[in-house]
Design a protein around this motif. Structure first.
Motif, PDB file in Angstrom:
ATOM      1  N   PRO A 161      17.126   5.091  98.356  1.00  0.00           N
ATOM      2  CA  PRO A 161      18.042   4.920  97.207  1.00  0.00           C
ATOM      3  C   PRO A 161      18.293   3.466  96.825  1.00  0.00           C
ATOM      4  O   PRO A 161      18.307   3.127  95.640  1.00  0.00           O
ATOM      5  CB  PRO A 161      19.323   5.607  97.685  1.00  0.00           C
ATOM      6  N   LYS A 162      18.510   2.614  97.821  1.00  0.00           N
ATOM      7  CA  LYS A 162      18.818   1.214  97.516  1.00  0.00           C
ATOM      8  C   LYS A 162      17.676   0.551  96.774  1.00  0.00           C
ATOM      9  O   LYS A 162      17.864  -0.116  95.741  1.00  0.00           O
ATOM     10  CB  LYS A 162      19.120   0.459  98.816  1.00  0.00           C
ATOM     11  N   TRP A 163      16.440   0.751  97.292  1.00  0.00           N
ATOM     12  CA  TRP A 163      15.291   0.111  96.649  1.00  0.00           C
ATOM     13  C   TRP A 163      14.935   0.800  95.336  1.00  0.00           C
ATOM     14  O   TRP A 163      14.467   0.164  94.401  1.00  0.00           O
ATOM     15  CB  TRP A 163      14.105   0.109  97.599  1.00  0.00           C
ATOM     16  N   LYS A 164      15.155   2.101  95.270  1.00  0.00           N
ATOM     17  CA  LYS A 164      14.898   2.815  94.018  1.00  0.00           C
ATOM     18  C   LYS A 164      15.787   2.253  92.908  1.00  0.00           C
ATOM     19  O   LYS A 164      15.317   1.985  91.798  1.00  0.00           O
ATOM     20  CB  LYS A 164      15.172   4.309  94.197  1.00  0.00           C
ATOM     21  N   LEU A 165      17.081   2.053  93.223  1.00  0.00           N
ATOM     22  CA  LEU A 165      18.002   1.523  92.226  1.00  0.00           C
ATOM     23  C   LEU A 165      17.604   0.112  91.816  1.00  0.00           C
ATOM     24  O   LEU A 165      17.618  -0.244  90.627  1.00  0.00           O
ATOM     25  CB  LEU A 165      19.428   1.534  92.781  1.00  0.00           C
ATOM     26  N   GLU A 166      17.223  -0.686  92.790  1.00  0.00           N
ATOM     27  CA  GLU A 166      16.841  -2.069  92.480  1.00  0.00           C
ATOM     28  C   GLU A 166      15.601  -2.122  91.597  1.00  0.00           C
ATOM     29  O   GLU A 166      15.524  -2.908  90.642  1.00  0.00           O
ATOM     30  CB  GLU A 166      16.579  -2.840  93.785  1.00  0.00           C
ATOM     31  N   ILE A 167      14.615  -1.257  91.896  1.00  0.00           N
ATOM     32  CA  ILE A 167      13.385  -1.246  91.106  1.00  0.00           C
ATOM     33  C   ILE A 167      13.664  -0.822  89.664  1.00  0.00           C
ATOM     34  O   ILE A 167      13.148  -1.407  88.711  1.00  0.00           O
ATOM     35  CB  ILE A 167      12.346  -0.305  91.757  1.00  0.00           C
TER      36      ILE A 167
ATOM     37  N   GLN B 215      15.338  -3.636  87.823  1.00  0.00           N
ATOM     38  CA  GLN B 215      14.351  -4.660  87.488  1.00  0.00           C
ATOM     39  C   GLN B 215      13.498  -4.227  86.301  1.00  0.00           C
ATOM     40  O   GLN B 215      13.134  -5.038  85.442  1.00  0.00           O
ATOM     41  CB  GLN B 215      13.470  -4.951  88.698  1.00  0.00           C
ATOM     42  N   TYR B 216      13.192  -2.944  86.235  1.00  0.00           N
ATOM     43  CA  TYR B 216      12.392  -2.428  85.123  1.00  0.00           C
ATOM     44  C   TYR B 216      13.169  -2.549  83.809  1.00  0.00           C
ATOM     45  O   TYR B 216      12.631  -2.985  82.792  1.00  0.00           O
ATOM     46  CB  TYR B 216      12.026  -0.970  85.386  1.00  0.00           C
ATOM     47  N   PHE B 217      14.438  -2.179  83.844  1.00  0.00           N
ATOM     48  CA  PHE B 217      15.263  -2.282  82.647  1.00  0.00           C
ATOM     49  C   PHE B 217      15.405  -3.737  82.201  1.00  0.00           C
ATOM     50  O   PHE B 217      15.515  -4.023  80.995  1.00  0.00           O
ATOM     51  CB  PHE B 217      16.648  -1.681  82.884  1.00  0.00           C
ATOM     52  N   GLN B 218      15.442  -4.636  83.152  1.00  0.00           N
ATOM     53  CA  GLN B 218      15.604  -6.054  82.821  1.00  0.00           C
ATOM     54  C   GLN B 218      14.519  -6.561  81.879  1.00  0.00           C
ATOM     55  O   GLN B 218      14.741  -7.466  81.079  1.00  0.00           O
ATOM     56  CB  GLN B 218      15.604  -6.904  84.098  1.00  0.00           C
ATOM     57  N   LYS B 219      13.337  -5.951  81.957  1.00  0.00           N
ATOM     58  CA  LYS B 219      12.233  -6.394  81.105  1.00  0.00           C
ATOM     59  C   LYS B 219      12.466  -6.028  79.642  1.00  0.00           C
ATOM     60  O   LYS B 219      11.895  -6.644  78.740  1.00  0.00           O
ATOM     61  CB  LYS B 219      10.926  -5.759  81.576  1.00  0.00           C
TER      62      LYS B 219
ATOM     63  N   ILE C 241      23.326  -8.141  83.923  1.00  0.00           N
ATOM     64  CA  ILE C 241      22.374  -7.055  84.093  1.00  0.00           C
ATOM     65  C   ILE C 241      21.767  -7.069  85.483  1.00  0.00           C
ATOM     66  O   ILE C 241      20.747  -6.454  85.725  1.00  0.00           O
ATOM     67  CB  ILE C 241      21.257  -7.132  83.032  1.00  0.00           C
ATOM     68  N   GLU C 242      22.408  -7.771  86.396  1.00  0.00           N
ATOM     69  CA  GLU C 242      21.900  -7.817  87.764  1.00  0.00           C
ATOM     70  C   GLU C 242      22.310  -6.572  88.559  1.00  0.00           C
ATOM     71  O   GLU C 242      21.856  -6.368  89.648  1.00  0.00           O
ATOM     72  CB  GLU C 242      22.412  -9.071  88.483  1.00  0.00           C
ATOM     73  N   ASN C 243      23.181  -5.761  88.023  1.00  0.00           N
ATOM     74  CA  ASN C 243      23.589  -4.549  88.736  1.00  0.00           C
ATOM     75  C   ASN C 243      23.574  -3.364  87.780  1.00  0.00           C
ATOM     76  O   ASN C 243      23.342  -3.504  86.578  1.00  0.00           O
ATOM     77  CB  ASN C 243      24.974  -4.715  89.369  1.00  0.00           C
TER      78      ASN C 243
END
Length: 468
Positions: free
Chosen positions: A332-338, A341-345, A363-365
């Motif tokens: 879950p933690k890495w899924k949320l981070e990925i 990061q995708y949305f950040q683009k 947008i870091e969280n």
């Protein structure tokens, strides 16, 4: 690892081999009447192989050596050729079932147990990996030696390379998304069964190898696995393959309800028999379900492979030849981070941003992403770059991951806000999730909320009601 040779056929199976070559050589069978006879011959061939290899002979099961003589690579290839190229429902089902049963009874890779005596302890049974040398495989991954004709020795022309495997997944995904009348065609069912069989072969090769690796830490066993060679091929884009698998699972999970008014495509003769139509209507829902199941197995195997490889990396067992691949992560933690990061683009940045700007969105969280998706201007910009469906999937999966992390921390004695994050409370996040989906519908009125999106909205609404 022990390697065993499979005995080739002799006069006992010469007649079956001649029939095999006739099955493989289908040139000149364009006439529909002749083609009909060819299908009859194919069914007879499949039944002959089943009788010779799987059914008892005069009350006693044939020996393993006899089977190796009767069912050699040419015959496997003929059966696989039928599954790939025919459009007859009977042949599709029969060839698929026969291949699965043959692989189950005569695996190319398996664990053989033997006795091992220790000097200070009683003998114990240990497993040994056995790979049948020159066994037939449906894959051609480009690592075999070539004969004088330039053909791979172990992989006939009907076998599939990594690019063909990925193309098959993309084709299944394409039809699954359209969900029109062609979804009941025998071709769609055939492609799903073909995909299921190929993943079953990957599983039969990988599981015993990985089991032995866990005991021996011999990375070569996994390096030579079909799954590792497939994923390491330069002919496919690894991330694209994973994305397409998830895409299929999403769309196939939204099953079609067939009724008597369902329209069916016509065959070459201009009609599709009621019997065939009924059979397809009954078979497709179950085949879709089993396709989702095997795709989950594929993703699980990939995660197992990545986990084993990480352990091998830490012990210095891998080399540059193993390449570099970003692991599939479902934590879950890495899924949320990925996902963040995708949305950040794609989240639009303001033309002028300063450190003192109070309007700058963090947008870091996850909260920052939700704020952007709750703004109609930002949402409009995002869905121009990525489809509304993709935004729904990412948003729903990010919400699932957020809740998993939040409640994990809560169970460990932390507050309901995520540890080491500036996130709002779970209730506030739920409000923002509802607002984000509402904004999506406003900007794309024609969009349909996917099942995973509905689940996210239902969960958010339930949490909000419990807190009111």
């Amino acid at each position: 690892m022990e390697r065993r040779k499979r005995v080739r056929g002799d006069g006992a199976n010469r007649g079956v081999e001649e029939n095999t070559m006739a099955i493989l050589d289908t040139s000149g069978f364009n006439n529909s009447k002749i083609s009909h006879h060819l299908n009859d011959d194919r069914l007879a061939f499949l039944e002959a192989v089943r009788t010779a290899s799987l059914l008892p002979d005069n009350g006693s099961a044939p020996t393993g050596e006899l089977i190796c003589k009767l069912v050699d690579r040419k015959m496997f290839d003929a059966i696989f050729h039928i599954l790939k190229d025919v459009d007859s429902l009977d042949l599709i089902i029969e060839s698929y079932q026969l291949l699965v049963e043959l692989d189950k009874r005569f695996p190319q890779v398996y664990l053989s147990k033997g006795e091992h005596s220790g000097s200070s302890s009683p003998s114990k049974v240990i497993s040994q990996l056995v790979a049948v040398e020159e066994a037939w495989l449906p894959f051609n991954l480009g690592l075999d030696s070539y004969n004088e004709k330039g053909e791979t020795k172990n992989h006939p022309r009907s076998s599939m390379d990594s690019s063909a495997f990925h193309a098959l997944i993309q084709e299944v995904g394409k039809v699954a998304k359209e969900m029109k009348s062609e979804a009941v065609e025998a071709t769609f069912l055939k492609n799903m069964l073909l995909l299921q069989y190929l993943i079953t072969v990957l599983e039969g090769d990988f599981l015993p190898r990985n089991s032995t690796y866990q005991e021996s830490m011999n990375w070569t066993l996994l390096r030579e696995s079909l799954l590792n060679m497939l994923l390491g091929s330069r002919k496919i884009l690894y991330k694209g393959l994973i994305k397409d698998c998830l895409f299929i699972m999403c769309h196939l999970s939204q099953s079609i309800v067939f009724s008597g008014e369902t329209s069916y495509p016509e065959n070459s003769s201009g009609e599709l028999s009621d019997e065939t139509s009924s059979a397809l209507a009954l078979a497709l829902p179950e085949v879709k379900k089993s396709t989702c199941t095997v795709l989950k197995k594929l993703l699980s195997m990939i995660m197992e492979l990545d986990s084993s490889r990480q352990a091998a990396d830490q012990q210095g067992l891998t080399t540059r030849a193993d390449g570099v691949r970003t692991p599939v992560v479902f934590d879950p933690k890495w899924k949320l981070e990925i996902i963040i990061q995708y949305f950040q683009k794609y989240i639009p940045k303001s033309s002028v941003q300063t450190r003192r700007s109070s309007a700058t969105v963090n947008i870091e969280n996850f909260d920052g992403v939700l704020k952007c998706l709750s703004n109609r201007n930002s949402t409009k910009s995002i869905i121009k770059k990525i489809s509304t469906e993709v935004v729904q999937l990412l948003l729903a999966y990010a919400f699932q991951a957020y809740l998993a992390i939040s409640y994990e921390h809560a169970s460990e004695g932390f507050s309901d806000a995520m540890k080491n994050d500036n996130s709002d409370s779970v209730g506030e996040v739920c409000n923002k999730v509802v607002s984000a989906f509402t904004c999506l519908r406003q900007e794309d009125p024609g969009t349909e909320i996917l099942s995973v999106g509905k689940e996210a909205l239902f969960t958010a609404a339930t949490i909000l009601l419990s807190k009111s």
